[in-house]
Write a protein that holds these residues in place. Sequence first.
Motif, PDB file in Angstrom:
ATOM      1  N   UNK A 219       6.354  23.454 -12.280  1.00 23.69           N
ATOM      2  CA  UNK A 219       5.919  24.848 -12.281  1.00 23.69           C
ATOM      3  C   UNK A 219       5.713  25.329 -10.851  1.00 23.69           C
ATOM      4  N   UNK A 220       5.676  26.629 -10.685  1.00 23.04           N
ATOM      5  CA  UNK A 220       5.456  27.241  -9.376  1.00 23.04           C
ATOM      6  C   UNK A 220       4.084  26.813  -8.845  1.00 23.04           C
ATOM      7  N   UNK A 221       4.022  26.276  -7.657  1.00 21.29           N
ATOM      8  CA  UNK A 221       2.771  25.803  -7.068  1.00 21.29           C
ATOM      9  C   UNK A 221       1.783  26.948  -6.867  1.00 21.29           C
ATOM     10  N   UNK A 222       2.284  28.179  -6.753  1.00 20.29           N
ATOM     11  CA  UNK A 222       1.422  29.337  -6.515  1.00 20.29           C
ATOM     12  C   UNK A 222       0.882  29.913  -7.818  1.00 20.29           C
ATOM     13  N   UNK A 223       1.776  30.196  -8.758  1.00 19.94           N
ATOM     14  CA  UNK A 223       1.386  30.933  -9.960  1.00 19.94           C
ATOM     15  C   UNK A 223       1.279  30.089 -11.217  1.00 19.94           C
ATOM     16  N   UNK A 224       1.917  28.915 -11.214  1.00 18.30           N
ATOM     17  CA  UNK A 224       1.916  28.083 -12.407  1.00 18.30           C
ATOM     18  C   UNK A 224       2.989  28.445 -13.412  1.00 18.30           C
ATOM     19  N   UNK A 225       3.861  29.396 -13.090  1.00 19.58           N
ATOM     20  CA  UNK A 225       4.907  29.764 -14.047  1.00 19.58           C
ATOM     21  C   UNK A 225       5.916  28.618 -14.183  1.00 19.58           C
ATOM     22  N   UNK A 226       6.301  28.271 -15.421  1.00 16.89           N
ATOM     23  CA  UNK A 226       7.243  27.167 -15.643  1.00 16.89           C
ATOM     24  C   UNK A 226       8.612  27.470 -15.035  1.00 16.89           C
ATOM     25  N   UNK A 227       9.195  26.493 -14.361  1.00 13.35           N
ATOM     26  CA  UNK A 227      10.464  26.708 -13.679  1.00 13.35           C
ATOM     27  C   UNK A 227      11.562  25.739 -14.125  1.00 13.35           C
ATOM     28  N   UNK A 249      16.216  31.420 -17.337  1.00 13.78           N
ATOM     29  CA  UNK A 249      16.794  32.165 -16.214  1.00 13.78           C
ATOM     30  C   UNK A 249      15.917  33.326 -15.779  1.00 13.78           C
ATOM     31  N   UNK A 250      15.086  33.831 -16.693  1.00  9.10           N
ATOM     32  CA  UNK A 250      14.228  34.961 -16.329  1.00  9.10           C
ATOM     33  C   UNK A 250      13.073  34.544 -15.425  1.00  9.10           C
ATOM     34  N   UNK A 251      12.881  33.229 -15.229  1.00  7.38           N
ATOM     35  CA  UNK A 251      11.771  32.764 -14.392  1.00  7.38           C
ATOM     36  C   UNK A 251      12.128  32.744 -12.913  1.00  7.38           C
ATOM     37  N   UNK A 252      13.407  32.956 -12.584  1.00 10.28           N
ATOM     38  CA  UNK A 252      13.825  32.933 -11.180  1.00 10.28           C
ATOM     39  C   UNK A 252      14.641  34.179 -10.856  1.00 10.28           C
ATOM     40  N   UNK A 299       4.726  22.149  -8.679  1.00 14.41           N
ATOM     41  CA  UNK A 299       3.682  21.259  -9.183  1.00 14.41           C
ATOM     42  C   UNK A 299       4.223  20.637 -10.457  1.00 14.41           C
ATOM     43  N   UNK A 300       4.053  19.340 -10.605  1.00 17.59           N
ATOM     44  CA  UNK A 300       4.594  18.639 -11.761  1.00 17.59           C
ATOM     45  C   UNK A 300       3.519  18.463 -12.826  1.00 17.59           C
ATOM     46  N   UNK A 301       3.876  18.788 -14.086  1.00 20.78           N
ATOM     47  CA  UNK A 301       2.982  18.589 -15.221  1.00 20.78           C
ATOM     48  C   UNK A 301       3.595  17.499 -16.097  1.00 20.78           C
ATOM     49  N   UNK A 307      -0.367  19.680 -22.953  1.00 21.82           N
ATOM     50  CA  UNK A 307      -1.305  20.370 -23.828  1.00 21.82           C
ATOM     51  C   UNK A 307      -2.570  20.765 -23.091  1.00 21.82           C
ATOM     52  N   UNK A 308      -3.185  19.818 -22.404  1.00 23.27           N
ATOM     53  CA  UNK A 308      -4.459  20.106 -21.737  1.00 23.27           C
ATOM     54  C   UNK A 308      -4.293  21.044 -20.548  1.00 23.27           C
ATOM     55  N   UNK A 309      -3.087  21.121 -19.996  1.00 22.27           N
ATOM     56  CA  UNK A 309      -2.842  22.018 -18.870  1.00 22.27           C
ATOM     57  C   UNK A 309      -2.450  23.425 -19.320  1.00 22.27           C
ATOM     58  N   UNK A 310      -2.341  23.613 -20.660  1.00 22.40           N
ATOM     59  CA  UNK A 310      -1.995  24.934 -21.168  1.00 22.40           C
ATOM     60  C   UNK A 310      -0.517  25.174 -21.348  1.00 22.40           C
ATOM     61  N   UNK A 311       0.284  24.105 -21.334  1.00 21.22           N
ATOM     62  CA  UNK A 311       1.730  24.231 -21.508  1.00 21.22           C
ATOM     63  C   UNK A 311       2.180  23.516 -22.782  1.00 21.22           C
ATOM     64  N   UNK A 312       1.327  23.482 -23.787  1.00 21.73           N
ATOM     65  CA  UNK A 312       1.604  22.736 -25.002  1.00 21.73           C
ATOM     66  C   UNK A 312       2.873  23.149 -25.724  1.00 21.73           C
ATOM     67  N   UNK A 313       3.269  24.422 -25.597  1.00 24.49           N
ATOM     68  CA  UNK A 313       4.455  24.880 -26.314  1.00 24.49           C
ATOM     69  C   UNK A 313       5.726  24.187 -25.834  1.00 24.49           C
ATOM     70  N   UNK A 314       5.677  23.573 -24.641  1.00 22.69           N
ATOM     71  CA  UNK A 314       6.868  22.918 -24.110  1.00 22.69           C
ATOM     72  C   UNK A 314       7.015  21.481 -24.596  1.00 22.69           C
ATOM     73  N   UNK A 315       6.044  21.002 -25.347  1.00 26.78           N
ATOM     74  CA  UNK A 315       6.171  19.657 -25.915  1.00 26.78           C
ATOM     75  C   UNK A 315       7.367  19.570 -26.858  1.00 26.78           C
ATOM     76  N   UNK A 316       7.697  20.681 -27.487  1.00 27.33           N
ATOM     77  CA  UNK A 316       8.819  20.667 -28.424  1.00 27.33           C
ATOM     78  C   UNK A 316      10.135  20.351 -27.727  1.00 27.33           C
TER      79      UNK A 316
END
Length: 321
Positions: A219-227, A249-252, A299-301, A307-316
Amino acid sequence: MDNNNYQRATFAGGCFWCMVKPFDEEPGIISVVSGYTGGNKANPTYEEVCSETTGHYEAVQITFNPAVYPYEKLLHTYWQQIDPTDPGGQFFDRGQSYQTVIFYHSEEQKQAAEASKNALQNSGRFDKPIATQILPAQEFYPAEEYHQDYHKKNPSHYNRYRHGSGRDAFIERHWNRVTSEQQLREKLTPMQYKVTQENGTEPAFRNEFWDHKEEGIYVDIVSGEPLFSSFDKFDSSCGWPSFHKPMDMSSIKGKMDTSHGMVRMEVRSQNADSHLGHVFDDGPGPEGLRYCINSAALRFIPKAELEQEGYGEYLQLFDQK
């Protein structure tokens, strides 16, 4: 209202999840309720409002003590939560129900809102017209209970949504630029700041993720947006993390870079506008692209912490592999 001195203010500012906390934390605020107003259907549901058939806006209704927190101060807080130049919605959320509106409850509020809007237009802060409407208050219908105080009930998802939607980055860019720079210098290492804010490049083979193989997302080290995802990472032998493609693609966004006597396509994050690296057409994947990204921008998650970092939807993503 319990006290005759209390007043109400009603603001539409896009997703009402993001419009509660900024007011709820201020002194003199009695309550902040998420709901729907401005339309023609009594007691609408969230789904009906989102269908854009009711004429309602997502809004918050604030009960406040004007002796402690005057209406003019509420207006000032309101402007700092939105993109007032966007006539089509707010950030990721598009459509009439997400447009910005100040609903006035008295002639005094109307005059204050108009004066505040004119002052913002003349301030030069924005280079486009202020699109926020000023309308008379109508019947306000509280939203479903799970929408109330969403930032308290689901803090991880709330924070990730704010970052991911671009709202936080917009606020920092237009309202807290100086503070933001100071905060970033405190938050980031010198190399992270140099890369993301000054378009720098870290040394090849001497960075955190060039040979990193763990499962997870970046994720972006500044904002946390998944990349980027570990599934799309490959060894390009270039000394920097390389990916076939971003997760979305909309994340960049791309930007032509002619520095250092070269012509390259720079890659930046969509919301925080962080410099990430460059994209080249010598990759082995289906699209033939190589996203060469600085570790300092990421930043690597790990999969186990999504889940605990708030990115649980990406477990799928990992369940599908």
